[in-house]
Motif scaffolding. Structure first.
Motif, PDB file in Angstrom:
ATOM      1  N   ARG A 175       0.822  -1.209   0.000  1.00 31.20           N
ATOM      2  CA  ARG A 175       0.000   0.000   0.000  1.00 31.20           C
ATOM      3  C   ARG A 175       0.859   1.264   0.000  1.00 31.20           C
ATOM      4  O   ARG A 175       0.458   2.297  -0.534  1.00 31.20           O
ATOM      5  N   PRO A 234      -6.031   1.271   3.328  1.00 33.66           N
ATOM      6  CA  PRO A 234      -6.301   2.143   2.176  1.00 33.66           C
ATOM      7  C   PRO A 234      -5.021   2.402   1.383  1.00 33.66           C
ATOM      8  O   PRO A 234      -3.920   2.055   1.817  1.00 33.66           O
ATOM      9  N   ASP A 235      -5.161   3.009   0.223  1.00 36.85           N
ATOM     10  CA  ASP A 235      -4.007   3.527  -0.520  1.00 36.85           C
ATOM     11  C   ASP A 235      -3.717   4.935   0.001  1.00 36.85           C
ATOM     12  O   ASP A 235      -4.597   5.793  -0.002  1.00 36.85           O
ATOM     13  N   TRP A 236      -2.487   5.161   0.462  1.00 37.10           N
ATOM     14  CA  TRP A 236      -2.139   6.484   0.976  1.00 37.10           C
ATOM     15  C   TRP A 236      -1.725   7.383  -0.186  1.00 37.10           C
ATOM     16  O   TRP A 236      -0.937   6.980  -1.045  1.00 37.10           O
ATOM     17  N   GLU A 237      -2.221   8.621  -0.178  1.00 35.49           N
ATOM     18  CA  GLU A 237      -1.950   9.548  -1.264  1.00 35.49           C
ATOM     19  C   GLU A 237      -0.719  10.408  -1.001  1.00 35.49           C
ATOM     20  O   GLU A 237       0.104  10.623  -1.879  1.00 35.49           O
ATOM     21  N   SER A 238      -0.576  10.908   0.246  1.00 35.74           N
ATOM     22  CA  SER A 238       0.515  11.840   0.536  1.00 35.74           C
ATOM     23  C   SER A 238       1.840  11.099   0.663  1.00 35.74           C
ATOM     24  O   SER A 238       1.912   9.997   1.213  1.00 35.74           O
ATOM     25  N   MET A 239       2.903  11.720   0.155  1.00 37.99           N
ATOM     26  CA  MET A 239       4.222  11.099   0.205  1.00 37.99           C
ATOM     27  C   MET A 239       4.717  10.870   1.632  1.00 37.99           C
ATOM     28  O   MET A 239       5.284   9.798   1.923  1.00 37.99           O
ATOM     29  N   ARG A 276       3.160   7.724   2.900  1.00 36.14           N
ATOM     30  CA  ARG A 276       3.683   6.537   2.218  1.00 36.14           C
ATOM     31  C   ARG A 276       5.079   6.175   2.727  1.00 36.14           C
ATOM     32  O   ARG A 276       5.399   4.996   2.919  1.00 36.14           O
TER      33      ARG A 276
END
Length: 218
Positions: A25, A93-98, A101
């Motif tokens: 993820r 979930p898929d994390w958007e912010s770097m 991540r």
């Protein structure tokens, strides 16, 4: 003591699978075997966890000519990790912010190290991939470093060609997992005395005994 080892074995295996899901993820690269699993999963209509389990079974078949004997931990490794990684992928979930991540990737490596210490430290049989390595070391007499590097580079290249994710996380895992495991061994031994330290020793090459020489006095 047996109950304690079983709890450590299964909690370690579940945590190992979950750490794999966190790493996926995070999307910043996977460890070599997971690059391979992800690459294969891109080309077959089954889940990542099932690919992991099937790969484990195939690797176990390679134990036969090496005369490796599986234990409870070996069989459990194939089943539990596959279920755990699929459950983790479903929950996370898929994390958007770097920053999120990067934090997830670092957490995954730490969790993976802790899981490794727990399930190998339980001493109930190595996982299929670790057993392949130790079996090849014993049969060939080559160094652990050479065998492990050869295996992991091979699966990494195949996985990358198939579309697996290679990135900074792959590098962090490669250089960070060993020191983290070494750091965590005393912590586990302190709270769970009697565990087996997860390590593989280099094979000891002993000289062949010399043939008896005739006594010059006779």
């Amino acid at each position: 003591m047996l109950v304690r080892r079983l709890v450590a074995l299964y909690s370690g295996l579940w945590l190992y699978g979950f750490s794999m899901a966190v790493m996926i993820r995070a999307g910043l690269g996977l460890d070599p075997w997971d690059v391979f699993h992800q690459g294969v999963a891109e080309h077959v209509p089954i889940s990542f966890g099932l690919v992991t389990a099937v790969t484990g079974v195939v690797v176990l078949l390679l134990w036969i000519p090496l005369r490796q004997k599986p234990g409870l931990g070996t069989i459990s490794n194939v089943i539990v990790i596959g279920i755990s990684v699929d459950a983790g992928l479903w929950l996370l979930p898929d994390w958007e912010s770097m920053p999120a991540r990067i934090a997830a990737m670092l957490l995954a490596v730490v969790l993976n190290a802790a899981a490794t210490v727990l399930y190998i430290g339980a001493g109930m049989g190595p996982g299929p991939r670790d057993g392949l390595m130790t079996g090849l070391v014993r049969r060939t007499g080559w160094s652990v470093r050479l065998i492990r590097t050869t295996i992991e580079v091979t699966v990494l290249v195949i996985g990358f060609v198939l579309g697996g994710s290679v990135g900074i996380g792959t590098v962090v895992y490669a250089f960070g997992i060993g020191p983290l495991i070494q750091l965590m061994i005393p912590l586990v031994n302190r709270h769970l005395p009697g565990f087996q330290e997860p390590h593989v020793t280099e094979p000891v090459l002993r000289p062949e005994p010399l043939a008896p020489q005739p006594d010059p006095a006779t």
